[in-house]
Design an enzyme around this catalytic site. Structure first.
Site, mmCIF file in Angstrom:
data_model
loop_
_atom_site.group_PDB
_atom_site.id
_atom_site.type_symbol
_atom_site.label_atom_id
_atom_site.label_comp_id
_atom_site.label_asym_id
_atom_site.label_seq_id
_atom_site.Cartn_x
_atom_site.Cartn_y
_atom_site.Cartn_z
ATOM 1 N N ARG A 231 0.828 -1.221 0.000
ATOM 2 C CA ARG A 231 0.000 0.000 0.000
ATOM 3 C C ARG A 231 0.854 1.260 0.000
ATOM 4 O O ARG A 231 0.513 2.268 0.617
ATOM 5 C CB ARG A 231 -0.908 0.043 1.223
ATOM 6 N N CYS A 232 1.991 1.231 -0.681
ATOM 7 C CA CYS A 232 2.887 2.394 -0.718
ATOM 8 C C CYS A 232 2.540 3.249 -1.925
ATOM 9 O O CYS A 232 3.079 3.069 -3.024
ATOM 10 C CB CYS A 232 4.353 1.942 -0.772
#
Length: 297
Positions: free
Chosen positions: A83-84
């Site tokens: 989830r970067c």
């Protein structure tokens, strides 16, 4: 305050890096026309930055079995698992600059099947690498229309692990998006209490950051009480106190599984995820037989 990091003031970055760091950043600007925020923060450690840039250049720019656009797409897949949004947005731009097909950026379902076949090993490497077996490698190398060559697969796996690690650096240093990066101020790591919770909408003021700080404060209070009790209970042995502390720490930091993907997760990340609820689970099961781990000598 403006700057590349939520946690480190811009003035400190420019001051502490020294002449060596400044020289490297100027060289990067002269060659690429820009210096991203990761490089600016890493400039606090010039020798590390130098090694990092060499690695990045070898992985993304030098000759190799994988075309340039596929290398950036693999970077997107790896960053999306954690989830970067910072790295996802950064490499979406790089993907287009090297001639990648814009349709692929609509989601993993629009990418060639050969790239989609990396999804299984990508999620395992990101969250539970001890579950990888030789069968996962054999499946990718199996002859067929969408099979990988050994050289291609080696480069792909190095890219996946490299960007899984880099995502941790981005979260740990509070790296902010560049001004031309349309991903929002959302580079906050997932909450320790959810495998699939998204990055907070605001790196400092969001609930993700507040929750994390509250958890640290609770743990510190427990540690303080533990130390006070130790002074009062002279009859308690050091081994017993160590056991109590480990129990408190385990209860505070245990990561339970989550079966629901938060609907507020940014669409530019969600579209690159298959099996999004898959996440980390502690493989050290106290009191139980440990699961087999993948060993490579």
């Amino acid at each position: 305050a403006k700057g590349p990091s939520t946690f480190i003031p811009l003035g400190e970055i420019l001051q502490e890096g020294g002449e060596s760091s400044l020289h490297q950043l100027l060289e990067a600007f002269a060659s690429a026309g820009r210096v991203d925020h990761v490089a600016m923060v890493m400039g606090l450690h010039p020798q590390y930055l130098s090694s990092f840039w060499k690695t990045q250049y070898l992985l993304l720019r030098m000759d190799g079995p994988l075309p340039y656009h596929k290398r950036h797409y693999i970077a997107i897949m790896a960053a999306a698992r954690h989830r970067c949004s910072y790295l996802v947005g950064l490499h979406m731009g790089e993907f287009l600059q090297v001639g990648g097909n814009p349709a692929w950026l609509q989601g993993l379902h629009c990418a060639p099947q050969k790239l989609r076949n990396l999804n299984e090993i990508n999620k395992l490497l990101a969250h539970r690498p001890w579950l990888i077996t030789k069968e996962h490698i054999e499946a990718l190398l199996k002859p067929g229309e969408d099979s990988w060559s050994l050289a291609e697969l080696v480069q792909a796996l190095v890219l996946l692990t490299h960007y899984h690690s880099l995502a941790s650096f981005v979260f740990g240093c509070g790296i902010k998006p560049e001004e031309d990066q349309d991903v929002g101020n959302s580079c906050w790591p997932p909450s320790p209490h959810s495998d699939s919770s998204p990055a907070s909408e605001d790196s400092m003021g969001g609930s993700g950051g507040t929750d994390a700080m509250q958890e640290v404060e609770v743990l510190m209070e427990r540690m303080k009480l533990l130390q006070e009790n130790q002074r009062e209970e002279e009859g308690v042995t050091q081994e017993e106190m160590a056991t109590r502390f480990e129990l408190e720490k385990t209860e505070s930091l245990l990561v339970p599984s989550s079966d629901i993907l938060d609907p507020s997760l940014q669409s530019n990340i969600r579209c690159f995820l298959e099996d999004p609820e898959f996440g980390y689970k502690d493989f050290t099961r106290r009191g139980e037989q440990a699961p087999p781990t993948f060993r490579a000598q």
